[in-house]
Every structure is written in structure tokens, then in C-alpha cells.
Design an enzyme around this catalytic site. Structure first.
Site, mmCIF file in Angstrom:
data_model
loop_
_atom_site.group_PDB
_atom_site.id
_atom_site.type_symbol
_atom_site.label_atom_id
_atom_site.label_comp_id
_atom_site.label_asym_id
_atom_site.label_seq_id
_atom_site.Cartn_x
_atom_site.Cartn_y
_atom_site.Cartn_z
ATOM 1 C CG HIS A 71 37.345 2.136 50.062
ATOM 2 N ND1 HIS A 71 36.277 2.295 49.196
ATOM 3 C CD2 HIS A 71 36.861 2.404 51.297
ATOM 4 C CE1 HIS A 71 35.208 2.650 49.882
ATOM 5 N NE2 HIS A 71 35.528 2.715 51.154
ATOM 6 C CB SER A 130 36.392 5.897 51.922
ATOM 7 O OG SER A 130 35.977 6.459 53.136
ATOM 8 C CE LYS A 180 33.786 -0.367 51.180
ATOM 9 N NZ LYS A 180 34.257 -0.627 52.550
HETATM 10 C C1 LIG Z 1 33.828 -0.833 53.937
HETATM 11 C C2 LIG Z 1 34.972 -0.919 54.842
HETATM 12 C C3 LIG Z 1 34.984 -1.827 55.909
HETATM 13 C C4 LIG Z 1 33.796 -2.687 56.250
HETATM 14 O O1 LIG Z 1 33.629 -3.731 55.328
HETATM 15 P P1 LIG Z 1 32.376 -4.700 55.466
HETATM 16 O O2 LIG Z 1 32.847 -5.985 54.880
HETATM 17 O O3 LIG Z 1 31.267 -4.060 54.709
HETATM 18 O O4 LIG Z 1 32.065 -4.810 56.914
HETATM 19 C C5 LIG Z 1 36.129 -1.903 56.689
HETATM 20 N N1 LIG Z 1 37.199 -1.115 56.456
HETATM 21 C C6 LIG Z 1 37.212 -0.217 55.451
HETATM 22 C C7 LIG Z 1 38.418 0.626 55.220
HETATM 23 C C8 LIG Z 1 36.096 -0.083 54.624
HETATM 24 O O5 LIG Z 1 36.114 0.821 53.653
#
Ligand SMILES: *Cc1c(COP(=O)(O)O)cnc(C)c1O
Length: 395
Positions: free
Chosen positions: A210, A182, A241
Site C-alpha cells: 500500500h 490499510s 495496486k
Molecule cells: C494487497 C496486499 C497484498 C496482496 O497483494 P496481491 O498482489 O494482490 O496478492 C499483500 N500485502 C499487503 C500489505 C497488501 O495490502
């Protein structure tokens, strides 16, 4: 009793503030979208994970309402005690179909999926070989597991091979990587990871949080990008996301792995089921992803346009195959000042600096969305140019 602890906390908090690391939340007074309202003022949002622009999608809102009408507000229970609804099974099937996997298990969030994936599967005689830049939830999940830990430098295949050699006597080996990292927006080199996994008889887990909805022509993630659909043992991901941005996580992959998680994964056994409204919206979301490729196409075109224009204007942008564009500034105070000035111009972006990124690698991270229209992108680029000249980042 609290007095001493209160004093301690106050000092720690003051230190965090003095170090310039204190986190203040911005309060948004509108739905999440390309345009949001902050402190009564309209601005353009370039720092959300709302990659497909689905966070305020009318079809998903409608599906969530219908789901709630049909199946109620909450589940008030964990699944193995009280069961789940037909909706949950339907969403799990949709996720398996989307990724070309055998079975899927839902969690309240991907943080839980990652927290509950390692400990039930691996023990002290096994090895987890993890990319150094993997998400915090993977790091926490690995900590809960007794497997031996090996770490390789971000996307560094020579180092991964060295770690695989170091782990060669372990019973089972699992390589773990984010699909998209990210901070830089780089895609993991899954083709090369796959080759090494074959050579050293290791399994692979990819966290597509992501990358799902973003990477690959139809947004199926890095397994689509590298033609490895169905080949990867474990995929985790989030509904928080690109996929609508509400809540929910999942692990999808080989049938026996998912079955074992249903027997032993603690966030599944001891935490509530997803709310029916969110599940119903998730089902609709995966249907939409198959009906048309419009959003994925628009996101890819937007990202390409934005990075091409920014580079043409003289900005130093990291190469990206995701919807993340890291605009490198290298200086922490400069990144803060730049982001603040962008906000004055009505553009919502965030500066990242140590310890979130390495020292001397400060940047502004821009996140592109299918919700952005060309005029939004141009407004953001123009603001970058104006502030960039003002702060002497570009000529
Ligand atoms: C955002 C993210 C998470 C967490 O996701 P949530 O559903 O918000 O708990 C886990 N792994 C990665 C790589 C992320 O970018």
C-alpha cells in the site's frame, strides 16, 4: 455424500448473512478508473487501490499488447524447469533499481511473495516479530514457517522492544511490518523500527503493497520516506495496486536472500511465471515512474486537499501519510447506511466494521487517486457533507 455438507454450508452461509457479514460483489461494467459504471450508472470510485490512476493507462495497455505480440500469451511453466524470458529479468532489474535494492524475484502476486518468504529463510531457532495488523498473507506466510512467533501491538515501539527482548536468545530475528496499514492509512514508524533492529541485532522486512508508488516524495515507499533506501533486508510488494493494478508480486532486497528464495521458495518453484504482457507493462510502468513525478505529486496534493477539506467540514479523519483516509463513524450500522447513501449520490466508498476493524471503530475508508480531478474530490466531499448532515454525523 454432499447432502449433509450442503446443509451445513447453507446454515453457515445463513449465519454469515444474519451477522451482517455476507459479502456481495458489486459488478463494474467499465475499466477501473476515477469514473466507473455500476449497474449502467456512472459513479466516482473512491475505494480502489488505483492510487496512481494507472489501471486504465493507455501507455501500459500499449506496452502489454506489444509484450504479448513479442513474447506470446503465457509461459505455461515454472521458471526453474523451463526458464523465464528476458522480459522477466528486465522487470526484476527495474524493481531493484526503483527500491535501491540488490536483487528481485517475481511472483504471481504479493500474496505468494509473502507466503513464500519466511519458510525458506528461517527455522525453529529463529524469531519472527510481527506487527499485529500485518496483512493476511504475512500471517499465512508466518504460519508456514517453523520460526518462533512474537507479535507486537500496531506500530507500538515499546511493545516491539519488549518482544525483541523476549526473542533475544533466538539465532536470527526478523521484524515484519506493513509499510502502510490499510485500515487506518498510518505509515509504519520505520525509523524507530530500524533503531530497535540495530539495538537488538534484528533484520527487517517491509511489505510495501500500500506504500509503494504512494509514500515518499517520488513514491519509492517507506524506505524513501525514512531515508532508509537500501538499508532494509527484505521488501515485498505488488503490481496489483498503485503500479497498474493488474497482477504480480515481488520480493526485493539483499542478494543472498533473493538467491535463497530462488532455491527454496515454494510459490516460485511450484507456480507459473507472470504472463509476458503483464511483465512488459510492468517494465514500462517503472520507466514512467522515473521519467516524471507528475502522478506522485498529484496524488499527494489530492490527498492533502481531501483530508484538509473533510476535517474543515467537521469530519473525524485519522491522520494519514498515505492515500487512505479513514472517516471515523464508530458505529457499524451507521457505516453501512452511510456507504449505501453515498452510493445513491454516485460515490463508491466502503464501510468497514468489526471484525475488519476493532469493535466500536467503524468507519468509511476513502482511497484517493491521482486519477481524481478536483471536481471529483469536491463531489465526494459535498456528498459526505450532505449525508453527514442527514445522518447527524456533522452539524
Ligand atoms: C494487497 C496486499 C497484498 C496482496 O497483494 P496481491 O498482489 O494482490 O496478492 C499483500 N500485502 C499487503 C500489505 C497488501 O495490502
Amino acid at each position: 455424500m454432499y447432502n449433509n455438507f450442503q446443509e451445513y454450508l447453507k446454515q453457515e452461509l445463513a449465519q454469515i448473512e444474519a451477522d451482517g457479514l455476507y459479502k456481495n460483489e458489486r459488478i463494474i461494467e467499465s475499466p477501473q478508473g476515477a469514473e466507473i459504471i455500476v449497474k449502467g450508472k456512472k459513479c466516482l470510485n473512491f475505494c480502489a487501490n488505483n492510487y496512481l490512476g494507472l489501471a486504465d493507462n493507455p501507455q501500459l495497455i500499449e506496452a502489454a499488447k506489444k509484450g504479448m505480440d513479442a513474447r506470446g500469451f503465457g509461459m505455461s511453466s515454472v521458471r526453474f524447469i523451463c526458464g523465464c524470458q528476458d522480459l522477466h529479468k528486465e522487470l526484476e532489474a527495474k524493481i531493484s533499481e526503483f527500491f535501491g535494492t540488490e536483487d528481485t524475484i517475481l511472483y504471481a502476486a504479493c500474496f505468494d511473495a509473502n507466503g513464500g518468504v519466511f519458510e525458506p529463510l528461517l527455522g525453529p531457532e529463529d524469531a519472527i516479530i510481527s506487527d499485529a495488523l500485518n496483512h493476511a498473507s504475512i500471517i499465512d506466510g508466518v504460519r508456514l514457517c517453523k520460526a518462533q512467533r512474537f507479535r507486537y501491538a500496531n506500530a507500538d515501539m515499546a511493545d516491539l522492544e519488549a518482544q525483541l527482548q523476549a526473542a533475544k536468545d533466538c539465532r536470527f530475528k526478523l521484524i515484519v511490518t506493513d509499510g502502510v496499514f490499510s485500515m487506518d492509512g498510518n505509515v509504519c514508524p520505520l525509523d524507530k523500527i530500524y533503531e530497535l533492529a540495530q539495538k537488538y541485532n534484528a533484520m527487517i522486512m517491509v511489505d510495501e503493497s500500500h506504500s509503494a508508488g504512494v509514500v515518499g516524495v517520488t513514491g519509492r515507499g517507506v524506505t524513501e520516506r525514512f531515508n532508509l533506501k537500501g538499508e532494509i533486508e527484505i521488501i515485498t510488494g505488488t503490481l496489483g495496486k498503485a503500479f497498474g493494478g493488474a497482477m504480480g508480486g515481488f520480493t526485493t532486497g539483499k542478494k543472498e536472500i533473493i538467491d535463497m528464495l530462488r532455491q527454496r521458495s515454494r510459490p516460485y518453484l511450484f507456480s507459473n511465471s507472470m504472463a509476458p504482457g503483464l511483465v512488459a507493462a510492468g517494465i514500462r510502468m517503472f520507466e514512467m515512474m522515473s521519467e516524471t513525478n507528475e502522478l506522485q505529486d498529484k496524488l499527494h496534493a489530492n490527498t492533502e486537499y481531501f483530508i484538509r477539506e473533510m476535517v474543515a467540514k467537521g469530519f473525524d479523519c485519522k491522520p494519514s501519510e498515505s492515500a487512505i483516509c479513514a472517516v471515523m463513524l464508530y458505529d457499524a450500522p451507521l457505516s453501512q447506511k452511510f456507504a449505501a447513501r453515498m452510493q445513491d449520490e454516485g460515490i463508491f466508498v466502503t464501510g468497514f466494521y468489526y471484525p475488519v476493524v476493532p469493535k466500536g471503530q467503524a468507519r468509511i475508508r476513502v482511497q484517493i487517486s491521482a486519477a481524481h480531478e478536483k471536481e471529483h474530490l469536491d463531489k465526494c466531499i459535498n456528498a459526505f457533507v450532505k449525508i453527514g448532515q442527514e445522518l447527524e454525523v456533522i452539524k
